[in-house]
Design a protein around this motif. Structure first.
Motif, PDB file in Angstrom:
ATOM      1  N   THR A 428     -10.835   5.138  23.353  1.00  0.00           N
ATOM      2  CA  THR A 428      -9.903   4.792  22.245  1.00  0.00           C
ATOM      3  C   THR A 428      -8.524   4.355  22.913  1.00  0.00           C
ATOM      4  O   THR A 428      -7.481   3.843  22.388  1.00  0.00           O
ATOM      5  CB  THR A 428      -9.593   5.844  21.566  1.00  0.00           C
ATOM      6  OG1 THR A 428      -9.510   7.333  22.138  1.00  0.00           O
ATOM      7  CG2 THR A 428     -10.924   6.054  20.519  1.00  0.00           C
ATOM      8  N   PRO A 431      -7.821   0.466  23.649  1.00  0.00           N
ATOM      9  CA  PRO A 431      -7.502  -0.170  22.179  1.00  0.00           C
ATOM     10  C   PRO A 431      -6.282   0.087  21.516  1.00  0.00           C
ATOM     11  O   PRO A 431      -5.904  -0.727  20.663  1.00  0.00           O
ATOM     12  CB  PRO A 431      -8.849   0.281  21.585  1.00  0.00           C
ATOM     13  CG  PRO A 431      -9.879   0.441  22.590  1.00  0.00           C
ATOM     14  CD  PRO A 431      -8.906   1.077  23.708  1.00  0.00           C
ATOM     15  N   ASN A 432      -5.833   1.359  21.798  1.00  0.00           N
ATOM     16  CA  ASN A 432      -4.704   1.782  21.093  1.00  0.00           C
ATOM     17  C   ASN A 432      -3.360   0.676  21.282  1.00  0.00           C
ATOM     18  O   ASN A 432      -2.618   0.192  20.536  1.00  0.00           O
ATOM     19  CB  ASN A 432      -4.059   3.203  21.414  1.00  0.00           C
ATOM     20  CG  ASN A 432      -2.874   3.573  20.813  1.00  0.00           C
ATOM     21  OD1 ASN A 432      -2.736   3.929  19.549  1.00  0.00           O
ATOM     22  ND2 ASN A 432      -1.645   3.813  21.544  1.00  0.00           N
ATOM     23  N   GLN A 435      -4.534  -3.176  20.371  1.00  0.00           N
ATOM     24  CA  GLN A 435      -4.216  -3.583  18.851  1.00  0.00           C
ATOM     25  C   GLN A 435      -2.999  -3.512  18.441  1.00  0.00           C
ATOM     26  O   GLN A 435      -2.339  -4.334  17.727  1.00  0.00           O
ATOM     27  CB  GLN A 435      -4.788  -2.209  17.804  1.00  0.00           C
ATOM     28  CG  GLN A 435      -6.493  -2.480  18.142  1.00  0.00           C
ATOM     29  CD  GLN A 435      -6.987  -1.108  17.732  1.00  0.00           C
ATOM     30  OE1 GLN A 435      -6.178   0.006  17.514  1.00  0.00           O
ATOM     31  NE2 GLN A 435      -8.356  -0.963  17.509  1.00  0.00           N
ATOM     32  N   GLU A 439      -1.170  -6.659  16.536  1.00  0.00           N
ATOM     33  CA  GLU A 439      -0.448  -6.622  15.487  1.00  0.00           C
ATOM     34  C   GLU A 439       1.050  -7.114  15.544  1.00  0.00           C
ATOM     35  O   GLU A 439       1.351  -7.661  14.610  1.00  0.00           O
ATOM     36  CB  GLU A 439      -0.597  -5.048  14.998  1.00  0.00           C
ATOM     37  CG  GLU A 439      -1.678  -4.650  14.499  1.00  0.00           C
ATOM     38  CD  GLU A 439      -1.597  -2.989  14.341  1.00  0.00           C
ATOM     39  OE1 GLU A 439      -0.622  -2.538  14.477  1.00  0.00           O
ATOM     40  OE2 GLU A 439      -2.750  -2.567  13.661  1.00  0.00           O
ATOM     41  N   ARG A 472      -9.531  -9.193  17.395  1.00  0.00           N
ATOM     42  CA  ARG A 472      -9.120  -8.011  16.618  1.00  0.00           C
ATOM     43  C   ARG A 472     -10.593  -7.551  15.859  1.00  0.00           C
ATOM     44  O   ARG A 472     -10.940  -6.174  16.028  1.00  0.00           O
ATOM     45  CB  ARG A 472      -8.032  -8.131  15.566  1.00  0.00           C
ATOM     46  CG  ARG A 472      -7.809  -6.970  14.690  1.00  0.00           C
ATOM     47  CD  ARG A 472      -6.849  -7.113  13.684  1.00  0.00           C
ATOM     48  NE  ARG A 472      -5.650  -7.687  14.043  1.00  0.00           N
ATOM     49  CZ  ARG A 472      -4.964  -8.554  13.950  1.00  0.00           C
ATOM     50  NH1 ARG A 472      -5.683  -9.586  13.336  1.00  0.00           N
ATOM     51  NH2 ARG A 472      -3.638  -8.797  14.420  1.00  0.00           N
ATOM     52  N   GLN A 473     -11.345  -8.379  15.330  1.00  0.00           N
ATOM     53  CA  GLN A 473     -12.608  -7.943  14.525  1.00  0.00           C
ATOM     54  C   GLN A 473     -13.543  -7.589  15.822  1.00  0.00           C
ATOM     55  O   GLN A 473     -14.290  -6.567  15.554  1.00  0.00           O
ATOM     56  CB  GLN A 473     -13.073  -9.266  14.030  1.00  0.00           C
ATOM     57  CG  GLN A 473     -12.248  -9.539  12.849  1.00  0.00           C
ATOM     58  CD  GLN A 473     -12.992 -10.968  12.078  1.00  0.00           C
ATOM     59  OE1 GLN A 473     -14.097 -11.202  11.974  1.00  0.00           O
ATOM     60  NE2 GLN A 473     -11.698 -11.635  11.387  1.00  0.00           N
ATOM     61  N   ARG A 476     -12.808  -3.941  16.946  1.00  0.00           N
ATOM     62  CA  ARG A 476     -12.949  -2.862  16.041  1.00  0.00           C
ATOM     63  C   ARG A 476     -14.545  -2.849  16.166  1.00  0.00           C
ATOM     64  O   ARG A 476     -14.953  -1.435  16.032  1.00  0.00           O
ATOM     65  CB  ARG A 476     -12.669  -3.486  14.722  1.00  0.00           C
ATOM     66  CG  ARG A 476     -12.673  -2.285  13.540  1.00  0.00           C
ATOM     67  CD  ARG A 476     -12.216  -2.998  12.368  1.00  0.00           C
ATOM     68  NE  ARG A 476     -10.915  -3.382  12.389  1.00  0.00           N
ATOM     69  CZ  ARG A 476     -10.514  -4.571  12.104  1.00  0.00           C
ATOM     70  NH1 ARG A 476     -11.428  -5.414  11.941  1.00  0.00           N
ATOM     71  NH2 ARG A 476      -9.402  -5.009  12.185  1.00  0.00           N
ATOM     72  N   LYS A 477     -15.340  -3.414  16.167  1.00  0.00           N
ATOM     73  CA  LYS A 477     -16.606  -3.470  16.270  1.00  0.00           C
ATOM     74  C   LYS A 477     -17.081  -2.624  17.442  1.00  0.00           C
ATOM     75  O   LYS A 477     -18.057  -1.701  17.541  1.00  0.00           O
ATOM     76  CB  LYS A 477     -17.552  -4.602  16.141  1.00  0.00           C
ATOM     77  CG  LYS A 477     -17.295  -5.256  14.733  1.00  0.00           C
ATOM     78  CD  LYS A 477     -18.318  -6.644  14.850  1.00  0.00           C
ATOM     79  CE  LYS A 477     -17.888  -7.251  13.467  1.00  0.00           C
ATOM     80  NZ  LYS A 477     -18.410  -8.775  13.406  1.00  0.00           N
ATOM     81  N   ASP A 480     -15.812   1.092  17.278  1.00  0.00           N
ATOM     82  CA  ASP A 480     -16.692   1.803  16.381  1.00  0.00           C
ATOM     83  C   ASP A 480     -18.102   2.214  17.039  1.00  0.00           C
ATOM     84  O   ASP A 480     -18.722   3.231  17.117  1.00  0.00           O
ATOM     85  CB  ASP A 480     -16.884   0.976  15.158  1.00  0.00           C
ATOM     86  CG  ASP A 480     -15.600   1.170  14.303  1.00  0.00           C
ATOM     87  OD1 ASP A 480     -14.691   1.683  14.742  1.00  0.00           O
ATOM     88  OD2 ASP A 480     -15.747   0.313  13.580  1.00  0.00           O
ATOM     89  N   ALA A 490     -12.455   7.785  16.354  1.00  0.00           N
ATOM     90  CA  ALA A 490     -11.795   6.432  16.662  1.00  0.00           C
ATOM     91  C   ALA A 490     -10.276   6.546  16.734  1.00  0.00           C
ATOM     92  O   ALA A 490      -9.642   5.553  17.124  1.00  0.00           O
ATOM     93  CB  ALA A 490     -11.994   5.537  15.591  1.00  0.00           C
ATOM     94  N   ASN A 491      -9.700   7.612  16.285  1.00  0.00           N
ATOM     95  CA  ASN A 491      -8.147   7.773  16.592  1.00  0.00           C
ATOM     96  C   ASN A 491      -7.848   8.945  17.459  1.00  0.00           C
ATOM     97  O   ASN A 491      -8.500   9.944  17.602  1.00  0.00           O
ATOM     98  CB  ASN A 491      -7.638   7.878  15.241  1.00  0.00           C
ATOM     99  CG  ASN A 491      -7.741   6.654  14.122  1.00  0.00           C
ATOM    100  OD1 ASN A 491      -7.578   5.566  14.833  1.00  0.00           O
ATOM    101  ND2 ASN A 491      -8.233   6.852  12.986  1.00  0.00           N
TER     102      ASN A 491
END
Length: 491
Positions: A428, A431-432, A435, A439, A472-473, A476-477, A480, A490-491
């Motif tokens: 994780t 990706p933090n 992402q 954004e 981004r999609q 996320r996949k 997960d 995930a966080n």
């Protein structure tokens, strides 16, 4: 060259012969590399250390097995290595030499503490526990050198494992990749074709291009702070030139980063990776490590070597004012930024403060300007700033995306160990930040009307944002998937 509204000096002349200055000082020429080539061989006072380091690797330069091949390093340190603390103090005014000693003692300390884990790893067993006690002949010198150089008393990315750990095979050929060799290694890294050598030397090759990042940053800050620029139009031209320099440098850094796949093989990484783990947030060191004679006998904990300690991307984050989410993962990011040369740390803080104080981001995006009358030339100049700004953010995204791809292929597919070398959660943490920059790009692109309207940024920027949406999609996949496989949140 002084950062506006501060007293911090960015070097143009790196003064390579001045031993009273720290080995690492930010410059417009060498960027975040040491200001002179690293010291390769220690003085004769430290022959015991020099000889031990040459005999330490799993495979030595001669090709023969070294002490780490059979797990003999710990016994050698315990029974035969003298405490050279007095010799360290004798040379304390030579700061580049102190940095070399810091490098060398950190190699020995990491190898000593993690040797039992390596011996289990090569048998296909879990890492188990490392040594939890660092004897005085290692703890006292590394603590003293770290104090003098402004490091933590444990292996760091810049000061020891990577950026102060290369030599030039032929000095006249300079920093060309084919001319780079490692000074110290754990596994097979003294062979320049090995994956360990590739892993370290690609980082050196990347940071070789950081001089223009620093120079471009200084140009942008100076353009806004300089009252002598003749007109607003000339100011924006100077600002855009600085952004263009940064964009070119980041593009080159990413191009070099891509060569990692060929020069350091994913299936080889986990073998030498054992030796660059830290002693915090790691199952091998649940209670830290006691440094004999240091900290009143209380255990110490430090993060391990990680490319996340590099200063290039943090510089971009601070200059561009990229906002990170308020999460525990971001707290780890802030902690990581303590593990770099003290001059780098100060520089990054000063750039952040200067960028915010000058309103750099507001000036670059110029959203307030759209309500006033502008000539077409002024509009195009602002559009160009926005394209460049978005382009740099895209290079930061590209860097972080590739770093995630490395983590996926080199680590997640090779081992079930849940933490990275620096102690961050492997699934994780990257990706933090990735992402966050995506954004940021989306927010900026929408706020300036980048896709449609009179200030649209054109097809190139639209292609960038279409990629961001797809990525981004995908991210996320993937996150997960790995979270489910490993049973983590995930966080």
């Amino acid at each position: 060259m002084i950062i506006p509204n501060s007293s911090f000096e960015v070097l143009e002349n790196t003064k390579p012969d001045d031993v009273s200055l720290p080995a690492f000082m930010v410059s417009t020429t060498r960027g975040f590399l040491p200001r002179a080539e690293p010291i390769v061989t220690l003085p004769s006072d430290f022959d015991a250390i020099e000889n031990l380091l040459q005999e330490m690797p799993v495979r030595t330069l001669s090709g023969k097995p070294g002490l780490l091949a059979s797990g003999q390093l710990g016994d050698f340190v315990d029974t035969q290595l003298p405490d050279l603390s007095e010799q360290v103090n004798k040379h304390k005014d030579n700061l580049p030499l102190m940095n070399a000693l810091y490098r060398d003692y950190s190699f020995l300390a990491s190898a000593y503490l993690l040797e039992p884990c390596h011996m289990r790893f090569i048998k296909g067993e879990p890492y188990g526990l490392g040594r939890s006690f660092l004897p005085a002949q290692l703890s006292r010198p590394i603590a003293r050198c770290a104090e003098l150089c402004g490091f933590k008393p444990f292996m760091e990315y810049a000061g020891s494992y990577a950026l102060f750990n290369y030599r030039l095979q032929e000095p006249s050929k300079g920093l060309d990749y084919s001319n780079l060799r490692l000074i110290r290694a754990f596994e097979h890294g003294l062979d320049p074709t090995s994956s360990e050598a590739g892993f370290v030397l690609v980082h050196v090759e990347m940071v070789k291009n950081s001089g223009p990042l620093v120079a471009g940053t200084m140009s942008c800050l100076t353009a806004l702070a300089n009252p002598d620029i003749s007109s607003p139009g000339a100011q924006r031209i100077a600002f855009n030139d600085g952004l263009r320099t940064i964009l070119g440098a980041m593009t080159t850094v990413n191009r070099v980063m891509e060569t990692m796949w060929a020069k350091s093989k994913p299936q080889s990484y986990t073998s030498f990776r054992t030796f660059i783990f830290g002693i915090t947030s790691q199952s091998m060191f649940p209670d830290g490590v006691v440094y004999e004679g240091i900290n009143d006998g209380k255990p110490l904990s430090f993060r391990g070597e990680s490319g996340a300690n590099d200063s290039m991307i943090p510089l971009m984050d601070n200059l561009l004012q990229v906002q990170m989410p308020d999460t525990p993962l971001t707290e780890i990011l802030r902690d990581f930024r303590q593990y770099r040369p003290s001059n780098h740390r100060t520089f990054l803080v000063e750039v952040k403060q200067c960028s915010e104080g000058l309103g750099l981001k507001d000036y670059a995006l110029a959203i307030d300007k759209e309500n006033g009358a502008m000539t077409e030339e002024e509009k195009e100049s602002i559009r160009e700033t926005r394209r460049l700004w978005l382009g740099i953010l895209n290079q930061v995204r590209d860097f972080r995306w590739r770093h995630w791809c490395f983590a996926r292929e080199y680590i997640l597919k090779q081992t079930s160990h849940p933490t990275a070398t620096g102690g961050s959660p492997i699934v994780t943490w990257l990706p933090n930040q990735l992402q966050a920059v995506m954004e940021e790009m989306t927010e900026i692109y929408n706020s300036v009307g980048g896709r449609t309207g009179p200030m649209a940024l054109g097809d190139g920027s639209q292609d960038i944002m279409d990629l961001v949406d797809r990525q981004r999609q995908t991210l996320r996949k993937e996150v997960d998937k790995y979270c489910q496989e490993r049973g983590v949140g995930a966080n």
